[in-house]
Design an enzyme around this catalytic site. Structure first.
Site, PDB file in Angstrom:
ATOM      1  N   PRO A  94       0.863  -1.238   0.022  1.00 54.12           N
ATOM      2  CG  PRO A  94      -0.094  -1.272   1.937  1.00 54.12           C
ATOM      3  CD  PRO A  94       0.595  -2.054   1.299  1.00 54.12           C
ATOM      4  N   GLY A  98       3.778   3.975   5.121  1.00 54.68           N
ATOM      5  CA  GLY A  98       5.020   3.629   5.918  1.00 54.68           C
ATOM      6  C   GLY A  98       5.570   2.332   5.536  1.00 54.68           C
ATOM      7  CG  LEU A  99       3.912  -1.201   5.070  1.00 58.51           C
ATOM      8  CD1 LEU A  99       2.780  -2.154   4.647  1.00 58.51           C
ATOM      9  CD2 LEU A  99       4.497  -2.077   6.082  1.00 58.51           C
ATOM     10  N   GLY A 100       7.392   1.522   2.771  1.00 59.66           N
ATOM     11  CA  GLY A 100       8.592   1.538   1.793  1.00 59.66           C
ATOM     12  C   GLY A 100       8.005   1.232   0.543  1.00 59.66           C
ATOM     13  CB  ALA A 103      12.290   2.410  -0.925  1.00 58.43           C
ATOM     14  CB  ALA A 104       9.492  -1.587  -2.569  1.00 53.59           C
ATOM     15  CG  ASP A 145      12.238   3.834   4.910  1.00 54.29           C
ATOM     16  OD1 ASP A 145      12.549   3.309   6.032  1.00 54.29           O
ATOM     17  OD2 ASP A 145      10.977   4.400   4.460  1.00 54.29           O
TER      18      ASP A 145
HETATM   19  C1  MEV Z   1      10.509   6.237   7.929  1.00 55.96           C
HETATM   20  O1  MEV Z   1      10.453   4.666   7.615  1.00 55.96           O
HETATM   21  C2  MEV Z   1      11.493   6.127   8.917  1.00 55.96           C
HETATM   22  C3  MEV Z   1      11.734   7.444   9.397  1.00 55.96           C
HETATM   23  O2  MEV Z   1      12.726   7.454  10.362  1.00 55.96           O
HETATM   24  C4  MEV Z   1      12.419   8.389   8.358  1.00 55.96           C
HETATM   25  C5  MEV Z   1      13.710   7.921   7.920  1.00 55.96           C
HETATM   26  O3  MEV Z   1      14.411   7.420   8.636  1.00 55.96           O
HETATM   27  O4  MEV Z   1      14.124   8.492   6.731  1.00 55.96           O
HETATM   28  C6  MEV Z   1      10.656   8.114  10.182  1.00 55.96           C
END
Ligand code: MEV
Length: 306
Positions: A94, A98-100, A103-104, A145
């Site tokens: 999704p 916050g699951l990257g 980047a994936a 990430d």
């Molecule tokens: C995001 O997955 C993690 C954070 O610490 C941002 C980062 O490290 O770039 C919130």
């Protein structure tokens, strides 16, 4: 046809503090992946098709982070942008959760170009390219990430240092729950920056507390102590609350997971929405999942660290 994929990630502990040079631990989520499929095209052309949104990108779309990544990646390996191919990109991850996911996709894309050119899979180089794409998405990312996603292994990460592998003992079952509320890591990172500027002493202390929890978590992982690790994760959530990156929904899901018998729970990633994780014993996976869904989680996933 060439298919390359990359996993999602979760931050086990240490998010936000990691932006300021403190350590954090992250792990890949192998079951959720982004894919890049390279196919021949019957034209002298190059395009990327984003299957999830229906968009098609061409080389002149240089404002788009994926096209600019293709230009940078091919320049970095001293090759022309390939012609006569299209790369289909799709993802189970999704977005803005916050699951990257960004980047994936970037990792799968760069790895597919390396494979297309039959180049050695130089992960340091690939990671640097994906990090630049992350900067375009998120502003000032720590690099955790892209690192966990490109290397596909759990990492103890400190910005600017070589990654340290974690020697794990035992198995760790995680339930991941998505609040369904889109989260912008760029915004929550900026919010913490303002907090740090306004209250450097208190915020610095919170970062130090997180640092200690991360180091203890690494120890817990090396001795195989789920209960200890769980309690450290819950304490990490409390520290993230102090950084004002949690939300009512994340706090509720954390409380629900604990009530349903999880060893520990916390938000994971940037916060402000997105995901939380709960460390659970194998026999509690189903009951924690159902409790989270009953309390408003939009999707739940499970993953194992071993
Ligand atoms: C995001 O997955 C993690 C954070 O610490 C941002 C980062 O490290 O770039 C919130």
């Amino acid at each position: 046809m060439l298919i390359v994929s990359a996993p999602a990630k979760i931050i086990l502990c240490g998010e936000h503090a990691v932006v300021y040079g403190f350590p954090a631990i992250a792990m890949p989520v192998f079951g959720l992946r982004a894919r890049a499929t390279v196919r021949p095209l019957d034209r002298v052309d190059f395009r990327i098709r984003l299957l999830d949104t229906g968009e098609t990108l061409v080389l002149t779309d240089t404002d788009h982070p994926f096209i600019s990544l293709v230009h940078r990646a091919t320049r970095a390996v001293d090759r022309p942008v390939p012609t006569g191919i299209e790369i289909d990109v799709s993802s189970d991850i999704p977005i803005a959760s916050g699951l990257g996911s960004g980047a994936a996709v970037a990792s799968a894309l760069v790895k597919s170009l390396f494979q297309h050119y039959r180049l050695e899979s130089d992960l340091t180089r690939i990671n640097a390219l994906v990090y630049e794409a992350e900067q375009a998405f998120h502003g000032t990312p720590s690099g955790i990430d892209n690192t966990v996603i490109v290397y596909e292994s759990p990492v103890y990460f400190v910005k600017g240092r070589d990654i340290e592998p974690i020697s794990l003992k035992g198995k760790y079952h995680f339930v991941i729950a998505n609040t369904g509320i889109p989260a912008s890591t760029k915004e929550t990172v900026a919010k913490v920056r303002v907090l740090y500027e306004q209250a450097p002493k208190v915020t610095g202390e919170t970062f130090e507390n997180i640092h200690s929890l991360v180091d203890q978590s690494r120890k817990a992982l090396t001795v195989g102590d789920n209960e200890w690790l769980g309690s450290l994760l819950t304490q990490n959530h409390e520290q993230l609350q102090k950084l004002s990156v949690s939300t009512k929904q994340l706090d509720l899901l954390v409380a629900v997971a604990l009530q349903a018998g999880a060893y520990g729970a916390k938000l994971s990633g940037g916060g402000g929405g997105g995901n939380m994780i709960a460390l659970v014993s194998q026999d509690k996976i189903e009951s924690v999942k159902s409790a989270l869904l009953r309390s408003g989680a939009k999707r739940v996933y499970t993953t194992i660290l071993e």
